[in-house]
Write a protein that holds these residues in place. Structure first.
Motif, PDB file in Angstrom:
ATOM      1  N   ARG A 123       8.973   5.906  -1.736  1.00 56.54           N
ATOM      2  CA  ARG A 123       9.190   7.090  -2.201  1.00 56.54           C
ATOM      3  C   ARG A 123       7.868   7.039  -1.739  1.00 56.54           C
ATOM      4  O   ARG A 123       6.702   6.719  -2.501  1.00 56.54           O
ATOM      5  CB  ARG A 123       9.326   7.367  -3.400  1.00 56.54           C
ATOM      6  N   PHE A 261      10.175  12.776 -15.764  1.00 57.46           N
ATOM      7  CA  PHE A 261      10.239  11.583 -14.724  1.00 57.46           C
ATOM      8  C   PHE A 261      10.021  12.736 -13.427  1.00 57.46           C
ATOM      9  O   PHE A 261       9.389  12.297 -12.569  1.00 57.46           O
ATOM     10  CB  PHE A 261      11.729  10.727 -14.450  1.00 57.46           C
ATOM     11  N   GLN A 267       5.646  11.590  -9.075  1.00 58.12           N
ATOM     12  CA  GLN A 267       7.330  11.656  -8.948  1.00 58.12           C
ATOM     13  C   GLN A 267       7.991  12.834  -8.222  1.00 58.12           C
ATOM     14  O   GLN A 267       9.744  13.029  -8.493  1.00 58.12           O
ATOM     15  CB  GLN A 267       8.465  10.794 -10.174  1.00 58.12           C
ATOM     16  N   TYR A 412      17.405  -1.071  -9.908  1.00 58.74           N
ATOM     17  CA  TYR A 412      15.684  -0.925  -9.894  1.00 58.74           C
ATOM     18  C   TYR A 412      15.155  -1.112 -11.217  1.00 58.74           C
ATOM     19  O   TYR A 412      15.770   0.019 -12.154  1.00 58.74           O
ATOM     20  CB  TYR A 412      15.348  -0.034  -8.969  1.00 58.74           C
ATOM     21  N   TRP A 467       3.700  -5.795  -9.396  1.00 56.75           N
ATOM     22  CA  TRP A 467       2.565  -5.311  -9.222  1.00 56.75           C
ATOM     23  C   TRP A 467       1.513  -5.632 -10.666  1.00 56.75           C
ATOM     24  O   TRP A 467       1.552  -6.062 -11.815  1.00 56.75           O
ATOM     25  CB  TRP A 467       2.014  -3.655 -10.064  1.00 56.75           C
ATOM     26  N   ALA A 499       0.520  -0.269  -8.038  1.00 57.88           N
ATOM     27  CA  ALA A 499       1.784   0.024  -7.765  1.00 57.88           C
ATOM     28  C   ALA A 499       2.880   1.371  -7.017  1.00 57.88           C
ATOM     29  O   ALA A 499       3.116   1.920  -7.026  1.00 57.88           O
ATOM     30  CB  ALA A 499       3.085   1.010  -8.765  1.00 57.88           C
ATOM     31  N   TRP A 500       1.582   1.501  -5.984  1.00 61.89           N
ATOM     32  CA  TRP A 500       1.610   3.055  -5.200  1.00 61.89           C
ATOM     33  C   TRP A 500       1.240   2.539  -4.165  1.00 61.89           C
ATOM     34  O   TRP A 500      -0.738   1.650  -3.993  1.00 61.89           O
ATOM     35  CB  TRP A 500       1.267   4.070  -5.832  1.00 61.89           C
TER      36      TRP A 500
HETATM   37  N1  PHE Z   1       6.045   2.973  -7.684  1.00 62.40           N
HETATM   38  C1  PHE Z   1       6.977   2.840  -7.941  1.00 62.40           C
HETATM   39  C2  PHE Z   1       7.936   3.930  -7.684  1.00 62.40           C
HETATM   40  O1  PHE Z   1       7.817   5.029  -7.902  1.00 62.40           O
HETATM   41  C3  PHE Z   1       6.568   2.024  -9.169  1.00 62.40           C
HETATM   42  C4  PHE Z   1       6.941   3.742 -10.750  1.00 62.40           C
HETATM   43  C5  PHE Z   1       7.296   3.410 -10.822  1.00 62.40           C
HETATM   44  C6  PHE Z   1       5.460   3.674 -11.015  1.00 62.40           C
HETATM   45  C7  PHE Z   1       7.566   5.023 -11.794  1.00 62.40           C
HETATM   46  C8  PHE Z   1       5.320   4.501 -11.195  1.00 62.40           C
HETATM   47  C9  PHE Z   1       6.569   5.252 -12.504  1.00 62.40           C
HETATM   48  O2  PHE Z   1       9.104   2.885  -7.911  1.00 62.40           O
END
Ligand code: PHE
Ligand code: FAD
Length: 523
Positions: A123, A261, A267, A412, A467, A499-500
């Protein structure tokens, strides 16, 4: 009159409008290009780069973006990548994908043509430069449903609601309803009189009535927002409303533990994803760089600064002799904990810093169903159900709506909950995921399965981690943002967006800027 950069820009601004002035500023490195990363002033094509060989290690997002941007400036760039595909932790699994994990198990994906799931990145929020690369590269994007009122929460520790699947819409209506009622009551009773004026109280009350769908006397009595047991229809059919759970059950259940979230900065709606898989971005980048400039299936084993450049030892993954490559500069985007395994003459502090970026666990399982039961039976079109079980979440496909099949992400999860899957065989992972999924969406969860594929990043070769876990404020982090001789580092671990892909891209961009600044400065 002397034409300074400022008067030149001002003159352009008057003649060509603000847009022209802005573009000019971008060209000479004073301002970002419209719609681009505000911290990034792309270096323009520069004769000083010509003939200067830069070797990029790793064809994940950071390596590909670095190679792409360096190529634009005029560097002679090539890339070495151990895998046989671009993208690194961006991995779209589809028919033909084959992988042997570090547990020694080989899986082959047999999804029907066109179907896939993203085992890594899936995403993209609106703020990320990842979208700018999609625009630049002509990669088509589509909305990614990151939240869905029709998916459910189901927590094993939810008191009276333990093990009950509650739709997000009902969970939100009841949680916001009761919390609003309580705050409304506290305010009305004067409990907040030391912090609120009469006018404040009136405004707050109005807001709470709206947020919680409260009655005129400030009580939550249920709401159509919860949804219907039977949908309203035509004529006199008003449908069958649902009944709210009792206040205490809702408060104690923690049904709202995941509500924040979908308004976290990264997000929040809208989210996007490339049509056909996240790896489309990286295939497009690889194409721009040029197939002849990327060596796949080639592992880096050694890395040495020399008086006039860098040597890189590589070996074909399929087997063969070690070859020593030379370059004027090297950009290393290998996962930090894997750099420590190379034969290098890097200073001990640099190796210690690579070690400080701790690896982590995360993974996904894709289940190909031949019946889209989530659409037909539950009216779920995208988004995810959440649980405190090890699967953590079930993600529903955002593509192929109403098709005869689809790939659901059956888990996940990260950290300890992913470690519960890591050492299992694929069959065992699937069995566990089906047990946990069936407890949430019912026994149909086990039927109509054509195939499946799973991956756990800690046991995935060339990553061995999801990550890096560390702080961007640590001295070790700061050390790796500096070059070690003619060796530069980049990767999402060297960004404020770990993680992005955005982190990998922005890190690559800042390394490219620093590298070019040094070369342009004559070093
Ligand atoms: N970017 C990854 C994801 O969206 C890992 C992540 C998860 C980073 C949740 C931040 C918060 O799945
Ligand atoms: P990598 O992608 O890891 O690339 C490093 C490259 O180095 C790899 O290609 C690897 O094969 C190569 N390599 C390793 N060792 C060697 C060697 N010895 N020789 C040669 N090559 C080698 N990002 C998002 O934007 N959105 C998301 O939704 C999202 N979700 C994610 C979910 C999961 C489960 C994971 C794991 C990641 C997710 N990410 C997401 C993050 C994104 O995938 C990473 O930020 C990005 O891939 C980092 O790019 P990188 O180039 O720094 O590293």
């Amino acid at each position: 009159m002397t034409v300074t950069r400022r008067t030149f820009i001002r003159a352009l601004g008057l003649a060509g409008g603000a847009g022209a002035a802005y573009e000019a500023m971008a060209t000479i490195g004073l301002a970002p290009r419209a719609g681009d990363d505000p911290a990034w002033a792309p270096p323009a094509r520069d004769a000083r780069a010509a003939g200067r060989r830069v070797l990029v290690l790793g064809a994940g997002p950071a390596g590909l973006a670095a190679a792409h941007e360096l190529g634009k400036v005029g560097y002679d760039v090539s890339v070495v990548e151990a895998r046989t595909r671009p993208g690194g932790r961006v991995w779209s699994v589809r028919a033909g994908t084959e992988e042997t994990d570090l547990n020694g198990e080989t899986q082959r994906c047999t999804f029907a043509p066109g179907h896939f799931f993203n085992l890594g990145a899936t995403r993209i929020p609106q703020s990320h430069v990842t979208l700018d690369y999609c625009r630049e590269l002509g990669v088509e994007i589509q909305p990614f449903g990151n939240q869905n009122a029709n998916t459910v929460v189901n927590y094993t520790d939810a008191g009276a609601l333990a093990g009950t699947s509650v739709t997000y819409r009902a969970a939100k209506a009841d949680t916001f309803g009761y919390v609003s009622e309580l705050l409304h009551k506290a305010t009305a009773r004067g409990a907040l009189d030391d912090v609120l004026t009469a006018a404040d109280k009136e405004a707050l009350s109005e807001f709470l009535v709206s947020l919680g769908d409260l009655s005129s006397d400030g009580r939550y009595l249920g709401s159509p927002r919860r949804g219907y047991a039977r949908e309203p229809g035509g004529g006199t059919d008003a449908g069958t409303p649902t009944v709210p759970y009792p206040m205490s059950s809702v408060i104690r259940s923690g049904l709202g533990r995941n509500f924040a979230f979908d308004y976290e900065y990264d997000q929040a709606t809208m989210m996007f994803t490339p049509v056909g898989g996240m790896d489309r971005i990286h295939h497009a980048l690889a194409e721009r760089i040029g197939a002849d400039r990327i060596r796949y299936g080639t592992a880096v084993t050694g890395l040495h600064n020399t008086p006039d450049g860098v040597t890189v030892d590589v070996v074909p993954v399929a087997g063969g002799p070690v070859e020593r490559l030379t370059a004027d500069e090297v950009v290393c985007t290998l996962p930090p904990h894997l750099v420590t395994r190379l034969d290098t003459n890097l200073p001990a502090a640099v190796l210690a810093a690579q070690r400080a970026a701790k690896p982590s666990s995360s993974g996904k399982l894709g289940i190909e169903y031949t019946r889209r039961w989530w659409e037909t039976d539950e009216r779920i079109y995208g988004g995810a159900s959440n649980t405190d079980r090890d699967i953590a979440q079930i993600m529903f496909p955002y593509d192929h709506f109403h098709a005869d099949r689809g790939v659901v992400v059956g888990y996940y999860s990260s950290g300890a909950r992913q470690r519960a899957f890591e050492s299992l065989t694929h069959r065992q992972r699937l069995a566990k995921a089906l047990d946990e999924g069936a407890a949430i969406h019912g026994e149909k969860y086990r039927s109509d399965i054509a195939s499946s594929f799973s991956g756990s990043w800690a046991v995935t070769r060339w990553s061995e981690s999801a990550w890096a876990s560390w702080e961007a404020t640590s001295p070790e982090y700061r050390l790796l943002t500096q070059p070690a001789g003619r060796l530069w580092f980049a990767g999402d671990h060297l960004s404020h967006a770990i993680a992005w892909q955005h982190g990998a891209f922005t890190s690559a961009r800042s390394t490219v800027s620093a590298l070019h600044a040094r070369v342009a400065g004559g070093a």
